[in-house]
Design an enzyme around this catalytic site. Sequence first.
Site, PDB file in Angstrom:
ATOM      1  N   GLY A 130       0.809  -1.217   0.000  1.00 34.76           N
ATOM      2  CA  GLY A 130       0.000   0.000   0.000  1.00 34.76           C
ATOM      3  C   GLY A 130       0.835   1.256   0.000  1.00 34.76           C
ATOM      4  O   GLY A 130       0.336   2.348   0.237  1.00 34.76           O
ATOM      5  N   ASP A 180       3.762  -1.036 -14.123  1.00 37.49           N
ATOM      6  CA  ASP A 180       4.400  -1.658 -12.954  1.00 37.49           C
ATOM      7  C   ASP A 180       5.034  -3.006 -13.299  1.00 37.49           C
ATOM      8  O   ASP A 180       6.153  -3.312 -12.874  1.00 37.49           O
ATOM      9  CB  ASP A 180       3.378  -1.832 -11.825  1.00 37.49           C
ATOM     10  N   TYR A 232      -9.447   4.908  -9.081  1.00 40.97           N
ATOM     11  CA  TYR A 232      -8.544   4.605 -10.192  1.00 40.97           C
ATOM     12  C   TYR A 232      -9.355   4.245 -11.448  1.00 40.97           C
ATOM     13  O   TYR A 232      -9.133   4.791 -12.530  1.00 40.97           O
ATOM     14  CB  TYR A 232      -7.602   3.460  -9.814  1.00 40.97           C
TER      15      TYR A 232
HETATM   16  C1  GLA Z   1      -0.837   2.248 -10.634  1.00 40.14           C
HETATM   17  C2  GLA Z   1      -1.105   1.324 -11.819  1.00 40.14           C
HETATM   18  C3  GLA Z   1      -0.235   1.680 -13.013  1.00 40.14           C
HETATM   19  C4  GLA Z   1      -0.311   3.175 -13.338  1.00 40.14           C
HETATM   20  C5  GLA Z   1      -0.128   4.015 -12.066  1.00 40.14           C
HETATM   21  C6  GLA Z   1      -0.357   5.482 -12.326  1.00 40.14           C
HETATM   22  O1  GLA Z   1       0.466   2.043 -10.162  1.00 40.14           O
HETATM   23  O2  GLA Z   1      -0.864  -0.011 -11.461  1.00 40.14           O
HETATM   24  O3  GLA Z   1      -0.583   0.911 -14.134  1.00 40.14           O
HETATM   25  O4  GLA Z   1      -1.512   3.486 -13.987  1.00 40.14           O
HETATM   26  O5  GLA Z   1      -0.993   3.609 -11.030  1.00 40.14           O
HETATM   27  O6  GLA Z   1       0.619   5.990 -13.171  1.00 40.14           O
END
Ligand code: GLA
Length: 389
Positions: A130, A180, A232
């Site tokens: 987190g 990521d 998100y």
């Molecule tokens: C999270 C998501 C990524 C990206 C970021 C914002 O980490 O897993 O794919 O969208 O937020 O840049």
Amino acid sequence: MDLPAVPVTGSLAESFGAAFGRPPDGVWHAPGRVNLIGEHTDYNDGFVLPFALSRGVSVAAARRDDGLIEVRSRQAAAAVTAPVDGPPVVSEGWPDERSWAAYPVGVARVLREHGAGGATLLIDSDLPQGAGLSSSAALECATALALRDLHGVQAGRPALARLAQRAENEQVGMPCGLMDQSASLLCTAGHALMLDCRSGLSSQVPFDPAAAGLTLLVVDTRASHALTGGEYGRRRAECEEAAALLGVAALRDVEDLAGALGTLRDPVLRRRVQHVVTENHRVEATVGLLRAGALPEFGAMLNASHLSLRDQFEVSWPEADATVDTALLAGARGGRMVGGGFGGSVIVLTPADRAAKVRDAITAAYAERSWTPPEFLDAVPSQGAHRLS
Ligand code: GLA
């Protein structure tokens, strides 16, 4: 039957032996990441510039051929055994104490379509959860690499990153982009990764703040985020709506920002577009600055990115804003929130000889507000996922 406890000291391979009564076939490691710049651009087909941390997730694994995936962790009591051939994990509604296992099981279910089978896994993580440092992607990627090697799956690293992303989207139910998992699998030591999230093409950009007399601090604000929450997904949907109204495949394709802002009626969508379009330009500008060796100038990009994430994309949080403001007053060159937002970490670029002062000022600012003290992590651009033994 009670399972033998998982020893939390000694090597991971030894713990595996104690927990499962046999040695693992190997141990794999995948790092967490920090994104230098390019936030909320990945699912808009844009650019990102993350680097891998030295911390991450390790997985000791042994192949099995009975179609099951069995997962235990040094950080959790629950043990999970599930068929590799099952429905999306998210549809099974696993309780909280098993939710972490959705990542490795989800990866196994996606990789099954590419010839992977089951495995016994023991997981160990030294990444705070987190904290916006991609502990979930690290878990997915360590598992994916282990299953690929154990079952001889034909997939290069870019393809494996997309499969791990699919696992998070379809199995865990988090509509993340590609950043990521790509960072965890493709980054190299001493570099940030410039990734074009549309083509999947990437290049390594040297990033060595110490050589420029600078320090990059990673500040875990201790305000924990939970990205499977609605915000998100809402941002992503707003971006898709704006792209559709503008008649482009993705916001990456907006070339005339003023024209686009004139076309859109909804002020919220205008703000989202303003962020994504300018953030993509900031990534490209940052790559130019880093390649030119103009690292101190990167501070201004960080500040612009933070303001845009705070005011246009509206994903910052009070601890992040206070961290950036305090760092700048204490002499840092720039700072911004990283990751999806609503909690997690901040990066701060500071002259190395002011790093201690900046850190103390941030700690004092938290104390004044009676917030949980922040934590500072090492931010050394490190090697991407690899087999340890
Ligand atoms: C999270 C998501 C990524 C990206 C970021 C914002 O980490 O897993 O794919 O969208 O937020 O840049």
